[in-house]
Design an enzyme around this catalytic site. Sequence first.
Site: not given
Ligand SMILES: *Cc1c(COP(=O)(O)O)cnc(C)c1O
Length: 408
Positions: A149, A234, A263
């Site tokens: 994700f 990520d 985040k």
């Molecule tokens: C939440 C998340 C994203 C996307 O972040 P948004 O601010 O919702 O666009 C990307 N990568 C990971 C691992 C995430 O948990």
Amino acid sequence: MPAAAPGAAHAAGSTPTLAQNYHPLPVTLASGSGAWVRDTAGADYLDLLAGYSALNFGHGHPTLLAAAHAQLDRITLTSRAFDHDLLVPFADALAALAAPRVAGPPMVLPMNTGAEAVETAIKAARKWGYDVKGVAPDRATIVVASGNFHGRTTTIVSFSDDADARTGFGPFTPGFRIVPYGDAAAVRDAIDETTVAVLLEPIQGEQGVVIPPDDYWPAVRAACDEAGVLLVADEIQSGLGRTGTTFACELWGVRPDLMTLGKALGGGIVPVSAVVGRADVLGVLTYGTHGSTFGGNPLACAVGLAVIGLLATGEHQERARTLGVHLRERLQSLADDGLVERFRAVGLWAGVDVDPARFTGREVCVRLLEQGVLVKDTHGSTIRLAPPLVIGRDDLDLALDRLTLVLR
Ligand SMILES: *Cc1c(COP(=O)(O)O)cnc(C)c1O
């Protein structure tokens, strides 16, 4: 005593004016403080989702609120057409926080949302591939993992293997290869002369806090080094204290070339994201090649600087580690009693699989809500626990007592 019973106040469920791209639990929140939130009827809940880890420091952290309030009265947006007095301090501070943990002197590229940071990393990796590695034009590939994700843009869902995230959104962006998560040999096999990067979550949060084998990240790092390929971590959900370390990759002593952050970087106040990593890689993005109206705005930098300040002491990471040991022990006893099938836990972060014959994840979440605890299911019968790192041990115990009650 709460003013009202949990679960009584819910307004937005099926309003015709709100797009239905979410299926929220039946509660309408009005305020929050620390690990607690209150609904419009006055009932209190412990928040064990923490905005999918955007609220690592809890609701209304005084230091973060003070930084935001002070900046609101100074200046909030300049656009990148002009510099402002917090832009370089923010970049310096984030680079300093990341420096020992990335593979080379770092540079910072501020954006807003997580998906934008991932898009930025993809663009930087591709351009580095063409400009530096010498990949043939428009042939760059990036290796990613099953169950990933990374956000919701059209390019990012192009390399998702989640049917809900993809179906109906093609045509898709080419140039990605999906290999099984946790299998370093598969990463190695997928790399060829067109490959510019391997993009992975250190731990797959949305997938249910899936933790790879201990030798995975070191082996992927070695495969990238051998092939001259960038390793992009990520850390949007796993980073900034959640796992008990500042960045999850530290758990295995691995230094990625680029990291995406988001985040918690915005302290739950404003969206703040960034790509942080090797200056010689991010340096390929020159004037006019990439940008964002809001990226690196003064309010974002003020909050981001305060977040970095909280992380610099190590106190929240330490808290995630010690409380995390307790969380793991309590989940283990639930597993020993047969109330949960499996769980995975690291720091203050856990994926708990309940018996699908007894409950769906959503049923557990609704029952917990009625007990005054907010969590969210992910993928069937898995619930994710990600309390704010500031949660008190008593409150964590309270939430776990209620989870035990619901599972009984
Ligand atoms: C939440 C998340 C994203 C996307 O972040 P948004 O601010 O919702 O666009 C990307 N990568 C990971 C691992 C995430 O948990």
